[in-house]
Design an enzyme around this catalytic site. Structure first.
Site, PDB file in Angstrom:
ATOM      1  N   ASP A  62       0.284  -1.198  -0.014  1.00 16.71           N
ATOM      2  CA  ASP A  62      -0.599   0.288  -0.505  1.00 16.71           C
ATOM      3  C   ASP A  62       0.315   1.218   0.361  1.00 16.71           C
ATOM      4  O   ASP A  62       1.475   1.339   0.633  1.00 16.71           O
ATOM      5  CB  ASP A  62      -1.195   0.339   1.575  1.00 16.71           C
ATOM      6  CG  ASP A  62      -2.142   1.011   1.404  1.00 16.71           C
ATOM      7  OD1 ASP A  62      -2.137   1.644   0.421  1.00 16.71           O
ATOM      8  OD2 ASP A  62      -2.943   0.890   1.772  1.00 16.71           O
ATOM      9  N   SER A 141      -3.697  14.563 -14.431  1.00 19.65           N
ATOM     10  CA  SER A 141      -4.835  14.091 -15.032  1.00 19.65           C
ATOM     11  C   SER A 141      -5.495  15.972 -15.058  1.00 19.65           C
ATOM     12  O   SER A 141      -4.639  16.741 -14.933  1.00 19.65           O
ATOM     13  CB  SER A 141      -5.652  14.478 -13.692  1.00 19.65           C
ATOM     14  OG  SER A 141      -7.188  14.519 -14.564  1.00 19.65           O
ATOM     15  N   TYR A 154     -10.227  15.878  -5.728  1.00 22.12           N
ATOM     16  CA  TYR A 154      -9.426  15.221  -6.072  1.00 22.12           C
ATOM     17  C   TYR A 154      -8.905  16.161  -7.582  1.00 22.12           C
ATOM     18  O   TYR A 154      -7.802  15.537  -7.608  1.00 22.12           O
ATOM     19  CB  TYR A 154     -10.163  14.223  -7.607  1.00 22.12           C
ATOM     20  CG  TYR A 154      -9.655  13.442  -8.656  1.00 22.12           C
ATOM     21  CD1 TYR A 154      -8.859  12.808  -8.470  1.00 22.12           C
ATOM     22  CD2 TYR A 154      -9.816  14.372  -9.251  1.00 22.12           C
ATOM     23  CE1 TYR A 154      -8.537  11.663  -9.495  1.00 22.12           C
ATOM     24  CE2 TYR A 154      -9.055  12.763 -10.794  1.00 22.12           C
ATOM     25  CZ  TYR A 154      -8.496  12.043 -10.812  1.00 22.12           C
ATOM     26  OH  TYR A 154      -7.819  11.664 -12.111  1.00 22.12           O
ATOM     27  N   ALA A 156      -7.760  18.377  -6.526  1.00 17.23           N
ATOM     28  CA  ALA A 156      -6.499  19.156  -5.298  1.00 17.23           C
ATOM     29  C   ALA A 156      -5.726  18.354  -5.187  1.00 17.23           C
ATOM     30  O   ALA A 156      -4.705  19.286  -5.315  1.00 17.23           O
ATOM     31  CB  ALA A 156      -7.217  19.799  -3.904  1.00 17.23           C
ATOM     32  N   SER A 157      -6.102  16.952  -5.074  1.00 10.05           N
ATOM     33  CA  SER A 157      -5.098  16.687  -4.852  1.00 10.05           C
ATOM     34  C   SER A 157      -4.045  16.149  -6.469  1.00 10.05           C
ATOM     35  O   SER A 157      -2.393  16.298  -6.371  1.00 10.05           O
ATOM     36  CB  SER A 157      -5.219  14.982  -5.027  1.00 10.05           C
ATOM     37  OG  SER A 157      -5.566  14.024  -6.283  1.00 10.05           O
ATOM     38  N   LYS A 158      -5.076  16.313  -7.498  1.00  2.00           N
ATOM     39  CA  LYS A 158      -4.119  16.817  -9.091  1.00  2.00           C
ATOM     40  C   LYS A 158      -3.298  17.977  -9.147  1.00  2.00           C
ATOM     41  O   LYS A 158      -2.304  18.294  -9.706  1.00  2.00           O
ATOM     42  CB  LYS A 158      -4.833  15.945 -10.148  1.00  2.00           C
ATOM     43  CG  LYS A 158      -5.303  14.730 -10.024  1.00  2.00           C
ATOM     44  CD  LYS A 158      -3.934  14.003  -9.703  1.00  2.00           C
ATOM     45  CE  LYS A 158      -4.406  12.243  -9.759  1.00  2.00           C
ATOM     46  NZ  LYS A 158      -3.380  11.364 -10.413  1.00  2.00           N
TER      47      LYS A 158
END
Length: 293
Positions: A62, A141, A154, A156-158
């Protein structure tokens, strides 16, 4: 580029883009280290790669686990004596009304989509410096350049991964270490099955091979940013030129239903526990490859 005697780490390699990349690198003569959470599927990919006659190290784990990124690099160096390329491909989707987002959603999405690539990069850079060079490719992305409806977390993470990649290109200049980021649009992988609410997008989905082709182009031509498919770059231009119009169009494309807002409002009025007040639980990553726009 001759990939024989090159050593490559690929994360999220049990399906989709990661699986396709692993097979492509193996077919070009590279020795590969692949990782994912799903043991059975990862070993199936490993067997496909081994048929090309080059070594494969499959590591089940993980990416949200502390120390796992460093373990990948250590295993690559101990098995093959070097490391040449890292492809940070593993990612999780988060297509969900923000009214229902929890603190754990935020924590787990950032852990896999941003922190894991950052930690793997931290572990790989000293190896590259000792060798005199290397290449890091991050699979981001189009959501790393613009926020789609119902994907604030999502996106924000990308955005973080895209900013990290662009910063690396500046900070590592002159070291011999190349860094690139691939902004992918709608790719035909299983990640579409993981949305918590229905997806409104029903357009064309592109094959994982379109992303793997971009990864090899990124490495071989020392490109720092590629968008797949390329015409999504026009959307980036529209956003920068007319941000208000773009925001208006995005809202209208997939608006939040009035009953969803009213449900959230009534929960707030009644004093129900809001999602954001929950304490983050230890996250578990999913190795589904990146594809959601």
């Amino acid at each position: 580029m001759d990939y024989r005697n090159r050593v490559v780490i690929i994360t999220g390699a049990s399906s989709g883009i990661g699986e396709h990349l692993a097979v492509e690198f193996a077919s070009r003569g590279a020795s590969i280290v692949i990782c994912a959470r799903r043991a059975e599927r990862l070993h199936a990919v490993s067997n496909r790669c081994s048929k090309h006659g080059h070594p494969v190290e499959a590591i089940v784990g993980d990416l949200a686990t502390p120390g796992f990124a460093a373990e990948l690099v250590d295993r690559a160096v101990s098995r093959f004596g070097r490391l040449d390329i890292v492809v940070n491909n593993a990612g999780v989707s988060k297509h969900k009304y923000f009214y229902d987002v929890t603190a754990d959603d935020i924590s787990s999405t950032m852990d896999i989509n941003f922190r894991a690539p950052a930690f793997l990069t931290l572990a790989a850079v000293p190896v590259f410096l000792r060798q005199g060079g290397g290449s890091i490719v991050n699979i981001s992305s189009v959501a790393g350049r613009l926020a789609p409806p119902h994907e604030a977390v999502y996106a924000a993470s990308k955005f973080a991964l895209t900013g990290f990649s662009e910063g690396l290109a500046v900070d590592l200049a002159g070291s011999g270490i190349h860094t690139g980021v691939i902004h992918v649009g709608p790719i035909d992988t299983e990640i579409w099955e993981k949305a918590e609410i229905p997806e409104s997008f029903n357009g064309k989905k592109y094959p994982p091979s379109s992303v793997s082709d971009a990864v090899f182009r990124c490495i071989e031509r020392k490109r720092h940013s590629i968008t797949v498919p390329w015409h999504f770059s026009l959307i980036f231009f529209l956003k920068s030129l007319l941000p208000g119009l773009f925001r208006w169009g995005t809202v209208r494309f997939d608006p939040v239903a009035a009953e969803v807002i009213e449900r959230a409002r009534q929960a707030a009025i009644s004093g129900a526990k809001t999602p954001g007040s929950e304490s983050p639980a230890p996250c578990k990553s999913q190795d589904a490859p990146e594809s959601s726009a």
